[in-house]
Design an enzyme around this catalytic site. Structure first.
Site, PDB file in Angstrom:
ATOM      1  N   GLY A 417      56.041 -44.932  86.787  1.00 15.88           N
ATOM      2  CA  GLY A 417      56.725 -46.176  87.122  1.00 15.88           C
ATOM      3  C   GLY A 417      57.061 -46.984  85.892  1.00 15.88           C
ATOM      4  N   PRO A 418      57.837 -48.044  86.071  1.00 11.12           N
ATOM      5  CA  PRO A 418      58.239 -48.880  84.939  1.00 11.12           C
ATOM      6  C   PRO A 418      57.052 -49.623  84.326  1.00 11.12           C
ATOM      7  CG  PRO A 418      58.993 -49.820  87.012  1.00 11.12           C
ATOM      8  CD  PRO A 418      58.391 -48.503  87.337  1.00 11.12           C
ATOM      9  N   PRO A 419      57.257 -50.238  83.182  1.00 12.99           N
ATOM     10  CA  PRO A 419      56.148 -50.940  82.535  1.00 12.99           C
ATOM     11  C   PRO A 419      55.657 -52.111  83.375  1.00 12.99           C
ATOM     12  CG  PRO A 419      58.023 -50.704  81.037  1.00 12.99           C
ATOM     13  CD  PRO A 419      58.487 -50.273  82.382  1.00 12.99           C
ATOM     14  N   GLY A 420      54.376 -52.365  83.277  1.00 12.17           N
ATOM     15  CA  GLY A 420      53.809 -53.553  83.913  1.00 12.17           C
ATOM     16  C   GLY A 420      53.605 -53.451  85.406  1.00 12.17           C
ATOM     17  N   VAL A 421      53.620 -52.238  85.961  1.00 10.11           N
ATOM     18  CA  VAL A 421      53.399 -52.135  87.407  1.00 10.11           C
ATOM     19  C   VAL A 421      51.939 -51.830  87.716  1.00 10.11           C
ATOM     20  CG1 VAL A 421      55.734 -51.507  88.097  1.00 10.11           C
ATOM     21  CG2 VAL A 421      54.145 -49.724  87.358  1.00 10.11           C
ATOM     22  N   SER A 764      75.096 -40.729  87.597  1.00 11.43           N
ATOM     23  CA  SER A 764      75.054 -41.578  88.790  1.00 11.43           C
ATOM     24  C   SER A 764      76.067 -42.717  88.778  1.00 11.43           C
ATOM     25  CB  SER A 764      73.641 -42.123  89.017  1.00 11.43           C
ATOM     26  OG  SER A 764      73.379 -43.143  88.086  1.00 11.43           O
ATOM     27  N   LYS A 807      66.378 -48.676  92.077  1.00  9.69           N
ATOM     28  CA  LYS A 807      67.716 -49.271  92.061  1.00  9.69           C
ATOM     29  C   LYS A 807      67.829 -50.337  93.148  1.00  9.69           C
ATOM     30  CE  LYS A 807      70.143 -45.342  90.038  1.00  9.69           C
ATOM     31  NZ  LYS A 807      70.938 -44.145  90.275  1.00  9.69           N
TER      32      LYS A 807
HETATM   33  P1  ADP Z   1      51.428 -50.498  83.061  1.00 10.89           P
HETATM   34  O1  ADP Z   1      50.291 -49.688  82.590  1.00 10.89           O
HETATM   35  O2  ADP Z   1      52.052 -49.959  84.297  1.00 10.89           O
HETATM   36  O3  ADP Z   1      52.450 -50.782  82.025  1.00 10.89           O
HETATM   37  P2  ADP Z   1      49.444 -52.541  83.313  1.00 10.89           P
HETATM   38  O4  ADP Z   1      48.451 -51.730  84.041  1.00 10.89           O
HETATM   39  O5  ADP Z   1      49.219 -52.783  81.865  1.00 10.89           O
HETATM   40  O6  ADP Z   1      50.864 -51.901  83.490  1.00 10.89           O
HETATM   41  O7  ADP Z   1      49.632 -53.903  84.054  1.00 10.89           O
HETATM   42  C1  ADP Z   1      50.066 -55.107  83.453  1.00 10.89           C
HETATM   43  C2  ADP Z   1      49.293 -56.258  84.014  1.00 10.89           C
HETATM   44  O8  ADP Z   1      49.692 -56.482  85.338  1.00 10.89           O
HETATM   45  C3  ADP Z   1      47.795 -56.015  84.050  1.00 10.89           C
HETATM   46  O9  ADP Z   1      47.144 -57.190  83.700  1.00 10.89           O
HETATM   47  C4  ADP Z   1      47.541 -55.685  85.500  1.00 10.89           C
HETATM   48  O10 ADP Z   1      46.255 -56.037  85.897  1.00 10.89           O
HETATM   49  C5  ADP Z   1      48.569 -56.508  86.198  1.00 10.89           C
HETATM   50  N1  ADP Z   1      48.951 -55.910  87.479  1.00 10.89           N
HETATM   51  C6  ADP Z   1      49.855 -54.942  87.667  1.00 10.89           C
HETATM   52  N2  ADP Z   1      49.962 -54.633  88.968  1.00 10.89           N
HETATM   53  C7  ADP Z   1      49.113 -55.442  89.622  1.00 10.89           C
HETATM   54  C8  ADP Z   1      48.779 -55.617  91.005  1.00 10.89           C
HETATM   55  N3  ADP Z   1      49.348 -54.894  91.969  1.00 10.89           N
HETATM   56  N4  ADP Z   1      47.860 -56.533  91.316  1.00 10.89           N
HETATM   57  C9  ADP Z   1      47.292 -57.261  90.342  1.00 10.89           C
HETATM   58  N5  ADP Z   1      47.573 -57.188  89.048  1.00 10.89           N
HETATM   59  C10 ADP Z   1      48.475 -56.269  88.676  1.00 10.89           C
END
Ligand code: ADP
Length: 895
Positions: A417-421, A764, A807
């Site tokens: 998945g994308p960053p920050g998920v 696409s 998308k």
């Molecule tokens: P990734 O590894 O996908 O890039 P991270 O695991 O570093 O993302 O997540 C970024 C921040 O967002 C972290 O602090 C994480 O705890 C928070 N976070 C992401 N998804 C959730 C969620 N569903 N519920 C609570 N916090 C989340």
């Protein structure tokens, strides 16, 4: 010894001029001596072939400076310029070169034996400042000086001598022959030893002499080599052959022994010296290095060997204290044994200790007991992550199977998945849920197999690979290891394939015996739970992808983000030392924050923005608290229900002050939808969906197509394909008068995809490109809020594409209302979160004509050969939709 005066006394009755010889230079039979004489010398004017008696002066003489080692080897016998010594009756005045003192010789100061000499040659020459001669005298035979007579010239002595000859040596005298051989052999050995200190020519001459000199002259030729004392040199003239040989052999042997001894002493001294010096130098360097590193106390630090021994003792202690498998013990013992035999200053010593240290630092036997309580795992996952239901369910299923089967052969989870998920934080939650240690390996940019597997110990600065390093950090042999960004694994053909190493690491069949190049002992990775993360699946090598079970995390909906924001905000309160619930963000402000500041699939920027807000509030809070007369106790966690005395409500208007101006604007809606502009949807390499604009324009030209905006090859081909489709159907669309007319024959078309700096590629955008061109050709704008995606074929068919959920989320984030998707992506659309789906009109199309019908603002009546597709799908307006539906189906059938 009595002289052997057996030979004919050729000159016995004649008085011979006496040439006194001083110091070491003595005339012997068979030797030619060179004398430098002044004109004033009585015998300086002797004719060639004249005979002289060369008699050595006895050594008891006051230091008549031993015949000086003048450079030419000549001895100076010359008159004094000064008055004679009063004691000298017959004043023969020798003068050594360079010496100013003069010594007169009287008859009783001459030796009893001498040598009969023949003047070979007299050469006139300048001797210093005066005239003189160089006289060469050849030694003929030994003589006994019978008496010395005075002469009118007080400087001159004359002697009556008896000639001495060696007795014949019988051939049967083997003793003598052996002695001669021994003399030659010893002399040769001595020459060999002295060779380095003699000139090459001297060595050559000596060797030649030893070969050629007759036995009776051998001892005379070797006086120099044997370093005979002055007395022995004179004594030699009195001795018969066996005695001479005996004397010279003894002396040669003595000298050989001395030379041997000197050489061995020199070797020993040299050895210890250079070793000592080297050690001293290394120690000094070590001291400097230690000082630089600040490791030395004031006392100058420990002795290197002591320190080294301490290191070894430490490791031995650790080996004794810890629990290690037999093969590890064996390896470490071997390392330590070798190290102990070494000087600690050696580099190899440290390599061995390092290796032993690594071996002892690894968790060979340390295991975290698995806490496989699924209920607790669920609680843990829920506590850490909001939403993500399908993901959590999948993780729980995975854990359940592992519990049932302790499945060594289970799949590897790959969070995509994308960053920050929350991929990384999910990994942590899995570890927490299982009660295991968590460790992370960043694979982004790993290009070298050795980074994973380590370098062989022979490399300078060799280290174990990241797998071993991570295991050491984790401290147990069964941690959860997150293989972060497995899609960013690099590849350098020169340095091995890291993906191949990773395959071995992930393969349960092989990873029980994973061998790191540095450790060089098998390491069991089968108990490690690997969880991979990636943004995109496209760049993961196929065999690696096959080994993993992919779990998609496409991104969050706004409501999910809002809910997560509450968790993140609580986290940021704690991190910034704010009492709980100090900051409250109004729902409007949160929406504004999500849309205008953090338009992303994940929540990373949202978390950052919340941190920024908390920082700003912390400043206000500190200011407020400092003004309070009563100190405010910071509530403990759990006391959050209590109303804090200081709160900050963040409204839309505050965001600009707290976060600066908006980062994004509503560009989709701000854009005037002119003919030639279409909105597409793209799927980026970071795993995020995004909105993509396509702009097309035409101007006078030659019917060419220009494509700009850093388009990849596939995207450029899609552009050409779209134009071809349009030109093919230009007549049906009423754009040209006849079917044989070429659309835009005298125009050029330019298609551009902003943002120009971002590289784009993929099939696409085919549908979007074609829609933009048709819109341009017809002069009809695309409807506002409609976005599309799909691959286009030459015949206008719309083929499925990837990243539908991402998308859709992106379209939703951008507040678009209609989504045109390929018909064959219908099943993927089920994955779109309901909340998003409910807010979007999704139209599935199998053919471009359907797309156009949905997308174009005032759709024209399109007539394609045999098919009328007008209003076929979800046209908000238009005549008789049901009939046209039938036509479309019929058309689709015909394909
Ligand atoms: P990734 O590894 O996908 O890039 P991270 O695991 O570093 O993302 O997540 C970024 C921040 O967002 C972290 O602090 C994480 O705890 C928070 N976070 C992401 N998804 C959730 C969620 N569903 N519920 C609570 N916090 C989340």
């Amino acid at each position: 010894m009595a002289p052997n005066a057996t030979g004919p006394a050729a000159a016995a009755n004649d008085l011979l001029p006496v040439v006194p010889l001083f110091g070491a230079r003595i005339l012997y039979p068979g030797i030619v001596l060179r004398l430098s004489l002044r004109d004033s010398d009585a015998f300086a004017r002797l004719d060639d072939n004249a005979l002289v008696a060369c008699v050595p002066a006895v050594p008891s003489l006051p230091p008549a400076s031993p015949a000086p080692a003048s450079s030419d080897g000549a001895e100076s016998n010359q008159d004094s310029d000064r008055p004679s010594s009063p004691s000298s009756s017959k004043a023969l005045v020798p003068r050594s070169k360079g010496a100013e003192r003069q010594h007169a010789v009287t008859s009783d100061q001459l030796a009893e034996y001498g040598c009969l000499g023949r003047i070979v040659k007299t050469v006139r020459a300048r001797i210093g400042p005066v005239h003189g001669a160089i006289v060469l005298v050849e030694g003929l035979t030994r003589v006994h000086v019978d008496f010395i007579s005075a002469h009118a010239d007080p400087r001159q002595l004359y002697a009556s001598v008896s000639l001495l000859y060696d007795s014949e040596i019988p051939d049967t005298d083997t003793n003598l022959a052996k002695m001669v051989a021994a003399v030659r052999q010893t002399a040769l050995a001595l020459v060999a030893h002295l060779q380095s200190s003699l000139s090459a020519s001297a060595v050559r001459d000596l060797r030649a002499l030893l070969q050629s000199a007759p036995a009776d002259q051998l001892s005379f030729a070797l006086v120099g080599l044997a370093e005979l004392s002055a007395g022995d040199r004179i004594a030699l003239l009195s001795q018969d052959l066996p005695d001479r040989l005996d004397l010279i052999l003894t002396s040669l042997r003595r000298r050989l022994d001395a030379v041997n001894l000197a050489a061995s002493i020199r070797d020993k001294v040299g050895d210890t010296l250079s070793k000592k010096q080297r050690e001293l130098l290394l120690r000094q360097q070590l001291e400097v290095i230690k000082k630089e590193l600040g490791e030395l106390d004031g006392s100058g630090g420990m002795n290197a060997r002591d320190a080294g021994n301490d290191d070894v003792r430490d490791l031995e202690q650790r080996l004794a204290d810890g629990k290690y498998p037999a093969h590890v013990v064996q390896h470490v013992e071997k390392d330590l044994k070798r190290a102990k035999a070494m000087n600690p200053a050696m580099a190899e010593y440290h390599t061995l200790l390092n290796h032993a240290d690594w071996m002892l630092s690894l968790p060979w036997t340390n295991v975290s007991p698995d806490a496989m309580d699924l209920g607790a795992a669920r609680t843990q996952l829920d506590a850490d992550h909001h939403g993500l239901e399908p993901v959590k369910t999948r993780i729980l299923e995975f854990l359940a199977v592992r519990k049932l089967r302790d499945a060594l052969h289970g799949p590897i989870l790959c969070l995509h998945g994308p960053p920050g998920v929350g991929k990384t934080s999910l990994g942590k939650s899995i570890a927490a849920a299982m009660g295991r240690q968590f460790a992370r390996i960043a694979l982004g940019g790993v290009r070298d197999e050795a980074e994973l597997r380590g370098h062989r110990r022979t490399y300078v600065g060799a280290m174990p690979g990241v797998v071993v390093q991570t295991l050491k950090k984790a401290g147990t042999r069964n941690p959860v290891i997150l293989l972060d960004e497995i899609d960013k694994l690099g590849r350098d053909p020169m340095r091995g394939d890291p993906a191949a190493a990773l395959l071995e690491i992930l393969d349960p069949e092989q990873n029980a015996h994973f061998t790191d190049h540095y450790l060089n002992v098998p390491l069991d990775l089968s108990q490690v739970l690997f969880v991979a993360t990636c943004n995109s699946l496209d760049t993961i090598p196929r065999p690696l992808l096959d080994r993993m079970e992919v779990i998609d995390l496409p991104g969050y909906t706004p409501s999910e983000k809002t809910a997560i924001a509450a968790t993140l905000l609580a986290k940021q309160h704690e991190r910034h030392g704010l009492p709980a619930n100090t900051v409250h963000i109004e729902p409007d402000a949160m929406q504004h924050l999500l849309f205008n500041y953090t338009r992303e699939a994940g929540v990373r920027n949202l978390e950052r923005s919340l941190a920024t807000i908390c920082r700003a509030v912390a400043v206000e809070f500190v200011g407020w608290r400092d003004q309070q007369t009563v100190s405010i106790a910071t509530p403990e966690r759990g006391e959050s229900a209590k109303e804090p005395p200081f709160t900050k409500t963040v409204r839309v208007a505050d965001l600009r002050d707290l976060l600066g101006g908006p980062k994004y604007d509503d560009d989709v809606h701000l854009r005037t939808m002119v003919p030639g502009l279409a909105v597409g949807l793209a799927y980026t390499g970071l795993g995020t969906g995004s909105v993509l604009f396509v702009e097309a324009t035409q101007y006078p030209g030659k019917g060419r197509l220009q494509l700009t905006g850093q388009l990849g090859k596939v995207l450029q081909e899609s552009g050409h394909l779209a134009l071809t489709w349009l030109r093919t159907h230009a007549h049906a669309l009423g754009l040209v008068a006849t079917a044989s007319d070429l659309l835009w024959a005298d125009r050029d078309v330019h298609v551009h995809l902003p943002a120009g700096a971002v590289a784009k590629d993929g099939p696409s955008a085919g549908v979007t490109l074609a829609t933009a061109l048709v819109s341009l050709a017809l002069g009809v704008p695309v409807r506002r809020g409609v976005a599309m995606t799909g691959e286009l074929t030459l015949r206008g068919d719309v083929l499925p594409v990837g990243g539908i959920v991402e998308k859709a989320l992106a379209a939703h984030r951008m507040h678009l209302h209609t989504l045109v998707l390929p018909e064959r992506n219908r099943k993927d659309a089920d994955e779109i979160p309901k909340e998003v789906r409910d807010e979007l009109t999704i139209v599935f199309c199998a053919h471009l004509s359907q797309v156009l019908r949905v997308a174009l603002d005032t759709p024209p009546t399109l007539t394609l050969p045999g098919v009328d597709v007008v209003g076929a799908v979800a046209a908000p307006s238009g005549p008789d939709a049901a009939a046209k539906d039938a036509i479309v189906r019929c058309y689709v059938h015909k394909l």
